[in-house]
Scaffold this motif. Sequence first.
Motif, PDB file in Angstrom:
ATOM      1  N   ARG A 160       0.826  -1.202   0.000  1.00  0.00           N
ATOM      2  CA  ARG A 160       0.000   0.000   0.000  1.00  0.00           C
ATOM      3  C   ARG A 160       0.864   1.258   0.000  1.00  0.00           C
ATOM      4  NH1 ARG A 160      -3.306   2.834   4.605  1.00  0.00           N
ATOM      5  NH2 ARG A 160      -4.196   4.476   3.319  1.00  0.00           N
ATOM      6  N   SER A 194      -7.509  14.108   5.206  1.00  0.00           N
ATOM      7  CA  SER A 194      -7.075  13.175   6.230  1.00  0.00           C
ATOM      8  C   SER A 194      -6.573  11.897   5.546  1.00  0.00           C
ATOM      9  CB  SER A 194      -8.266  12.871   7.132  1.00  0.00           C
ATOM     10  OG  SER A 194      -7.911  11.905   8.055  1.00  0.00           O
ATOM     11  N   LYS A 244       0.326  13.491   5.458  1.00  0.00           N
ATOM     12  CA  LYS A 244       0.988  14.672   6.025  1.00  0.00           C
ATOM     13  C   LYS A 244       1.857  14.310   7.226  1.00  0.00           C
ATOM     14  CE  LYS A 244      -2.972  16.672   6.818  1.00  0.00           C
ATOM     15  NZ  LYS A 244      -3.859  15.569   6.410  1.00  0.00           N
ATOM     16  N   THR A 263       2.960  11.523   7.886  1.00  0.00           N
ATOM     17  CA  THR A 263       4.005  10.629   7.400  1.00  0.00           C
ATOM     18  C   THR A 263       5.257  11.425   7.021  1.00  0.00           C
ATOM     19  OG1 THR A 263       2.299   9.140   6.602  1.00  0.00           O
ATOM     20  CG2 THR A 263       4.512   8.821   5.725  1.00  0.00           C
ATOM     21  N   GLN A 312       0.733  15.158  16.642  1.00  0.00           N
ATOM     22  CA  GLN A 312      -0.709  15.282  16.451  1.00  0.00           C
ATOM     23  C   GLN A 312      -1.467  14.844  17.707  1.00  0.00           C
ATOM     24  OE1 GLN A 312      -1.941  13.357  12.855  1.00  0.00           O
ATOM     25  NE2 GLN A 312      -3.869  14.458  12.788  1.00  0.00           N
TER      26      GLN A 312
HETATM   27  N1  ATP Z   1       2.208   2.566  11.019  1.00  0.00           N
HETATM   28  C1  ATP Z   1       1.404   2.518   9.955  1.00  0.00           C
HETATM   29  N2  ATP Z   1       1.214   1.350   9.319  1.00  0.00           N
HETATM   30  C2  ATP Z   1       0.418   1.295   8.239  1.00  0.00           C
HETATM   31  N3  ATP Z   1      -0.243   2.342   7.727  1.00  0.00           N
HETATM   32  C3  ATP Z   1      -0.098   3.523   8.327  1.00  0.00           C
HETATM   33  C4  ATP Z   1       0.715   3.678   9.472  1.00  0.00           C
HETATM   34  N4  ATP Z   1       0.679   4.963   9.862  1.00  0.00           N
HETATM   35  C5  ATP Z   1      -0.136   5.590   8.985  1.00  0.00           C
HETATM   36  N5  ATP Z   1      -0.609   4.734   8.062  1.00  0.00           N
HETATM   37  C6  ATP Z   1      -1.463   5.061   6.920  1.00  0.00           C
HETATM   38  O1  ATP Z   1      -0.803   6.015   6.139  1.00  0.00           O
HETATM   39  C7  ATP Z   1      -1.731   6.949   5.617  1.00  0.00           C
HETATM   40  C8  ATP Z   1      -1.173   8.359   5.841  1.00  0.00           C
HETATM   41  O2  ATP Z   1      -1.140   8.587   7.233  1.00  0.00           O
HETATM   42  P1  ATP Z   1      -0.798  10.009   7.840  1.00  0.00           P
HETATM   43  O3  ATP Z   1      -0.768   9.852   9.305  1.00  0.00           O
HETATM   44  O4  ATP Z   1       0.409  10.532   7.168  1.00  0.00           O
HETATM   45  O5  ATP Z   1      -2.072  10.847   7.393  1.00  0.00           O
HETATM   46  P2  ATP Z   1      -2.336  12.387   7.628  1.00  0.00           P
HETATM   47  O6  ATP Z   1      -2.276  13.037   6.290  1.00  0.00           O
HETATM   48  O7  ATP Z   1      -1.480  12.929   8.693  1.00  0.00           O
HETATM   49  O8  ATP Z   1      -3.848  12.343   8.101  1.00  0.00           O
HETATM   50  P3  ATP Z   1      -4.565  13.214   9.241  1.00  0.00           P
HETATM   51  O9  ATP Z   1      -4.867  14.538   8.643  1.00  0.00           O
HETATM   52  O10 ATP Z   1      -5.810  12.435   9.501  1.00  0.00           O
HETATM   53  O11 ATP Z   1      -3.648  13.283  10.404  1.00  0.00           O
HETATM   54  C9  ATP Z   1      -3.027   6.709   6.311  1.00  0.00           C
HETATM   55  O12 ATP Z   1      -3.921   6.169   5.370  1.00  0.00           O
HETATM   56  C10 ATP Z   1      -2.745   5.699   7.392  1.00  0.00           C
HETATM   57  O13 ATP Z   1      -3.737   4.747   7.496  1.00  0.00           O
END
Ligand code: ATP
Length: 597
Positions: A369, A391, A395, A397, A437
Amino acid sequence: MRAYADNDYPASHKPDWSIIAGLWPYLMEFRGRVVLALALLVLAKLATVATPVALKFIVDYLDQTRGVDLALWVPVMLVVAYGSLRFGATLFSELRDAVFARVAERAMRRVSLRVFEHLHQRELGFHLDRKTGGLARDIERGTNGISFLLRFTLFNIVPTLLEILLVAGILLVVFNVGYVLAILVAVVVYVAFSIRMTEWRTRFVREANARDNQSNSRAIDSLLNYETVKYFNNERYEARLYDQDLDDWEKARLKNRLSLAALNTGQALIIGVALIVIMAMAVGEVANGEITLGDFTMINAYLIQLFIPLNALGFVYREIRQALVNVERLFRLLGDQPGIKDAPDAKPLVVDNGDIRFEHIEFAYRPDRPILQGVSFTIPAGHTVAVVGASGAGKSTLARLLFRFYDVDSGSVCIDGQDIRTVTQDSLRSAIGVVPQDTVLFNDTLYRNLAYGRPEATEEEVHQAARLAHLENFIHSLPEGYNTKVGERGLKLSGGEKQRVAIARVILKNPSLLILDEATSSLDSLSEQAVLGALNEVSQQRTTLVIAHRLSTVRDANTILVMDSGRIVESGSHNELLAAGGRYAHLWEQQHRSGEQ
Ligand SMILES: Nc1ncnc2c1ncn2[C@@H]1O[C@H](COP(=O)(O)OP(=O)(O)OP(=O)(O)O)[C@@H](O)[C@H]1O
Ligand SMILES: [Mg+2]
């Protein structure tokens, strides 16, 4: 990266005896004590072996002088010797334990510390996979196992074998070969039986441990989710799940117990038969006058004395096997390499101006993925770049990659031209301040939690940071002020209060680079403005990555990146993006309208 799951007990796996060699360094730490303990052990065994001889002399003296006007002091002296030998045996073994205690306890301390440090070395991915309850059990069992192995291998198996040899030697000298042969046969049968049975039982031990981990993990997880359980009235559901685990555990323990009963009974049977055979031989010889009554008593004493440690040997062998299983698991945990580690030639990060560059980043948490797809951007030194977007767009990440919680799959993250994989993690992380966060606090006082940003900070500095994060009024309103306990994970504070604690910590840390991931999302607009002012002061001259949903908080950023499904779809300043009339303009429009309503 190997996940740490509870069920990776390979059932057929034989315990690794070489683990005992891994304990050698712990013994070497206290050479003197180990030698002294061994000397005391030999003394204790000599006293033990000599005791039945004293008994024999007492009985023979009384037997031969029956009816004769005997000098009482002789048997009294013998009895005193007999009692002293018995006492000596106990005294020496207790002294041995006392001398050795230090070695075993120190080993436990060292291992516990090593495990703790190792766990902190492991990458985030490992910790997201771990089950705290099960892991805690493994560590507890493993450290106890080490102490057990140290104490019992050295002081039980070896000395018991020594004692058997000594007794066999005495019997050989005093009596005929028949006794020695009978005893040896009994010992061999006994040992062979114990080993076979114990091998067979090991699977039940492993199974019981695995089930124990499982139920414990479940219980801890359920208690951590106390509130959620209540929100959905799911106490009974939780209890049922836990009880299912306990049911497995009960069955595993039961098998363990039953097989133990079979083992014990078998051992007792072998001992019983041996006793009958050997005592019958002795009875015959006493009747024939070939040996004295004293000899008979002595043989009996030796047999009992021999079978007690032999029985203990069965127990110890079993426990050692179990300890080996536990220690092996602990060592395996320790042996796992962290997924993220410093390059062999890693240098400390040198932050000059703090220019951050993400170049063609591809990243996925799991291979099937993809999350980030070809992300490139630069945060020029001293600038603030904001990332907005849906969301799950990736970000946070970005922030995790910059902090090197994970390594990119391809592309690179550079700070002032240094790829973060080529610098030490320590220097990298000390240069970056993160307001995450979700802030989780230690179950300690507010003061300790604030000071965590820089534990050596003065009280004045901590108070100053709290002031900048607009926590002062809140803290003054608390009856216990800075000494208020924040509860497990900081749950006694409101979301916004926790967030401000996180901000105060970062202010205290005073890093060169800043990551603010929804740092003010839980604050009301007024507090947010105040805190943002403080943050702006802090982030001035500092390269800053801001992540936010509320666009009003990022409009002043030098550059705004709009992310969608792992790609940057728009970038520019607030005004440029509005003029472009794309996704950002649309979002702004939406948020603005709902703001006005
Ligand atoms: N440790 C992990 N293992 C697998 N998938 C993950 C992990 N951490 C995050 N994800 C997936 O990676 C994707 C991006 O996550 P991320 O936390 O970067 O999102 P975000 O843009 O910060 O969202 P938000 O605005 O909700 O905080 C998400 O779909 C999440 O499910
Ligand atoms: Mg996020």
